[in-house]
Design a protein around this motif. Structure first.
Motif, PDB file in Angstrom:
ATOM      1  N   PHE A   1       0.840  -1.194   0.000  1.00  0.00           N
ATOM      2  CA  PHE A   1       0.000   0.000   0.000  1.00  0.00           C
ATOM      3  C   PHE A   1       0.878   1.247   0.000  1.00  0.00           C
ATOM      4  O   PHE A   1       1.919   1.283   0.656  1.00  0.00           O
ATOM      5  N   SER A   2       0.425   2.259  -0.715  1.00  0.00           N
ATOM      6  CA  SER A   2       1.118   3.549  -0.707  1.00  0.00           C
ATOM      7  C   SER A   2       0.856   4.243   0.626  1.00  0.00           C
ATOM      8  O   SER A   2      -0.033   3.841   1.392  1.00  0.00           O
ATOM      9  N   GLN A   3       1.581   5.320   0.880  1.00  0.00           N
ATOM     10  CA  GLN A   3       1.370   6.075   2.112  1.00  0.00           C
ATOM     11  C   GLN A   3      -0.049   6.639   2.158  1.00  0.00           C
ATOM     12  O   GLN A   3      -0.707   6.588   3.199  1.00  0.00           O
ATOM     13  N   GLN A   4      -0.541   7.146   1.030  1.00  0.00           N
ATOM     14  CA  GLN A   4      -1.906   7.692   0.999  1.00  0.00           C
ATOM     15  C   GLN A   4      -2.938   6.602   1.249  1.00  0.00           C
ATOM     16  O   GLN A   4      -3.935   6.816   1.937  1.00  0.00           O
ATOM     17  N   GLU A   5      -2.705   5.413   0.698  1.00  0.00           N
ATOM     18  CA  GLU A   5      -3.637   4.303   0.934  1.00  0.00           C
ATOM     19  C   GLU A   5      -3.656   3.913   2.416  1.00  0.00           C
ATOM     20  O   GLU A   5      -4.722   3.618   2.971  1.00  0.00           O
TER      21      GLU A   5
ATOM     22  N   PHE B   1      -3.783  -7.821   7.013  1.00  0.00           N
ATOM     23  CA  PHE B   1      -4.880  -8.678   6.568  1.00  0.00           C
ATOM     24  C   PHE B   1      -5.404  -8.208   5.213  1.00  0.00           C
ATOM     25  O   PHE B   1      -5.587  -9.006   4.289  1.00  0.00           O
ATOM     26  N   LEU B   2      -5.633  -6.912   5.075  1.00  0.00           N
ATOM     27  CA  LEU B   2      -6.174  -6.374   3.827  1.00  0.00           C
ATOM     28  C   LEU B   2      -5.180  -6.442   2.674  1.00  0.00           C
ATOM     29  O   LEU B   2      -5.585  -6.448   1.511  1.00  0.00           O
ATOM     30  N   SER B   3      -3.902  -6.511   2.978  1.00  0.00           N
ATOM     31  CA  SER B   3      -2.893  -6.524   1.915  1.00  0.00           C
ATOM     32  C   SER B   3      -3.054  -7.730   0.992  1.00  0.00           C
ATOM     33  O   SER B   3      -2.696  -7.671  -0.184  1.00  0.00           O
ATOM     34  N   THR B   4      -3.628  -8.802   1.495  1.00  0.00           N
ATOM     35  CA  THR B   4      -3.871  -9.980   0.668  1.00  0.00           C
ATOM     36  C   THR B   4      -4.813  -9.656  -0.485  1.00  0.00           C
ATOM     37  O   THR B   4      -4.728 -10.253  -1.549  1.00  0.00           O
ATOM     38  N   PHE B   5      -5.699  -8.693  -0.281  1.00  0.00           N
ATOM     39  CA  PHE B   5      -6.677  -8.332  -1.302  1.00  0.00           C
ATOM     40  C   PHE B   5      -6.148  -7.281  -2.274  1.00  0.00           C
ATOM     41  O   PHE B   5      -6.836  -6.917  -3.223  1.00  0.00           O
ATOM     42  N   SER B   6      -4.945  -6.811  -2.041  1.00  0.00           N
ATOM     43  CA  SER B   6      -4.344  -5.814  -2.914  1.00  0.00           C
ATOM     44  C   SER B   6      -4.009  -6.429  -4.269  1.00  0.00           C
ATOM     45  O   SER B   6      -3.598  -7.590  -4.358  1.00  0.00           O
ATOM     46  N   ALA B   7      -4.178  -5.636  -5.314  1.00  0.00           N
ATOM     47  CA  ALA B   7      -3.789  -6.089  -6.655  1.00  0.00           C
ATOM     48  C   ALA B   7      -2.286  -6.338  -6.717  1.00  0.00           C
ATOM     49  O   ALA B   7      -1.814  -7.098  -7.571  1.00  0.00           O
TER      50      ALA B   7
ATOM     51  N   ALA C   1      -0.552  -7.791  -4.328  1.00  0.00           N
ATOM     52  CA  ALA C   1      -0.181  -8.985  -3.569  1.00  0.00           C
ATOM     53  C   ALA C   1       0.174 -10.107  -4.541  1.00  0.00           C
ATOM     54  O   ALA C   1      -0.420 -10.233  -5.615  1.00  0.00           O
ATOM     55  N   SER C   2       1.130 -10.915  -4.145  1.00  0.00           N
ATOM     56  CA  SER C   2       1.563 -12.009  -5.021  1.00  0.00           C
ATOM     57  C   SER C   2       0.536 -13.133  -5.014  1.00  0.00           C
ATOM     58  O   SER C   2      -0.281 -13.264  -4.097  1.00  0.00           O
ATOM     59  N   LEU C   3       0.603 -13.956  -6.026  1.00  0.00           N
ATOM     60  CA  LEU C   3      -0.263 -15.124  -6.102  1.00  0.00           C
ATOM     61  C   LEU C   3      -0.035 -16.021  -4.883  1.00  0.00           C
ATOM     62  O   LEU C   3      -0.990 -16.557  -4.315  1.00  0.00           O
ATOM     63  N   GLN C   4       1.207 -16.157  -4.469  1.00  0.00           N
ATOM     64  CA  GLN C   4       1.531 -16.980  -3.300  1.00  0.00           C
ATOM     65  C   GLN C   4       0.835 -16.451  -2.038  1.00  0.00           C
ATOM     66  O   GLN C   4       0.290 -17.226  -1.259  1.00  0.00           O
ATOM     67  N   GLN C   5       0.827 -15.138  -1.843  1.00  0.00           N
ATOM     68  CA  GLN C   5       0.142 -14.552  -0.683  1.00  0.00           C
ATOM     69  C   GLN C   5      -1.349 -14.840  -0.728  1.00  0.00           C
ATOM     70  O   GLN C   5      -1.957 -15.153   0.291  1.00  0.00           O
ATOM     71  N   LYS C   6      -1.929 -14.739  -1.906  1.00  0.00           N
ATOM     72  CA  LYS C   6      -3.358 -14.987  -2.058  1.00  0.00           C
ATOM     73  C   LYS C   6      -3.686 -16.461  -1.807  1.00  0.00           C
ATOM     74  O   LYS C   6      -4.671 -16.777  -1.143  1.00  0.00           O
ATOM     75  N   ILE C   7      -2.851 -17.356  -2.293  1.00  0.00           N
ATOM     76  CA  ILE C   7      -3.060 -18.789  -2.088  1.00  0.00           C
ATOM     77  C   ILE C   7      -2.960 -19.131  -0.606  1.00  0.00           C
ATOM     78  O   ILE C   7      -3.786 -19.885  -0.075  1.00  0.00           O
ATOM     79  N   GLU C   8      -1.964 -18.574   0.076  1.00  0.00           N
ATOM     80  CA  GLU C   8      -1.808 -18.837   1.511  1.00  0.00           C
ATOM     81  C   GLU C   8      -3.018 -18.335   2.294  1.00  0.00           C
ATOM     82  O   GLU C   8      -3.474 -18.989   3.235  1.00  0.00           O
ATOM     83  N   PHE C   9      -3.551 -17.199   1.908  1.00  0.00           N
ATOM     84  CA  PHE C   9      -4.733 -16.666   2.581  1.00  0.00           C
ATOM     85  C   PHE C   9      -5.935 -17.589   2.380  1.00  0.00           C
ATOM     86  O   PHE C   9      -6.628 -17.938   3.333  1.00  0.00           O
TER      87      PHE C   9
END
Length: 137
Positions: A24-28, A82-88, A90-98
């Motif tokens: 996430f960026s600082q603004q996000e 937690f929300l970082s998993t839903f970020s565009a 985020a890696s495929l590996q992070q999404k799979i682990e979630f």
């Protein structure tokens, strides 16, 4: 950062960015902090189960109870992680682990037949019998 009503410092923002692997960026992060403060209605510094359920999209999700065990009591840094998993970003590996954590109901490190039956029960409600679920799986 412990008090939800306090303002984020530049150090806090950078610390959260590092914690969530700069997804996430600082603004996000500032926007997420504002949303976190809205959810933390009692200003305890964490978001409780009932506060998460106040989000309409969350409360109507058939897997919300699965997700609740992952999010209940998160402080801001954990909330962003937690929300970082839903970020565009985020890696495929992070999404799979979630997703694996959502399905590994008992937390034993594997998705068992029983885990799948539980998830299917959450998704289908009363529209399928237990026998139909077991046959499907």
């Amino acid at each position: 950062m412990g008090n939800a009503s306090s303002m984020l410092t530049q150090y806090d923002i950078e610390e959260v960015q590092e914690h969530c692997s700069y997804l996430f960026s600082q603004q996000e992060i500032v926007s997420l902090y504002e949303r976190f403060c809205q959810l933390d209605r009692s200003a305890k510094g964490f978001v409780a189960e009932d506060e998460f359920l106040s989000i309409p999209e969350y409360s109507t999700n058939p897997l919300s109870q699965r997700l609740l065990r992952m999010v209940d009591g998160l402080n801001f840094k954990e909330f962003v992680s937690f929300l970082s998993t839903f970020s565009a970003r985020a890696s495929l590996q992070q999404k799979i682990e979630f997703i694996f954590k959502v399905y590994d109901i008992d937390g034993k490190g594997k998705v068992s037949f029983k885990d799948l039956v539980e998830v299917l029960r959450d998704l289908t409600g009363s529209s399928m019998s237990e026998k139909q679920r077991e046959v499907l799986i």
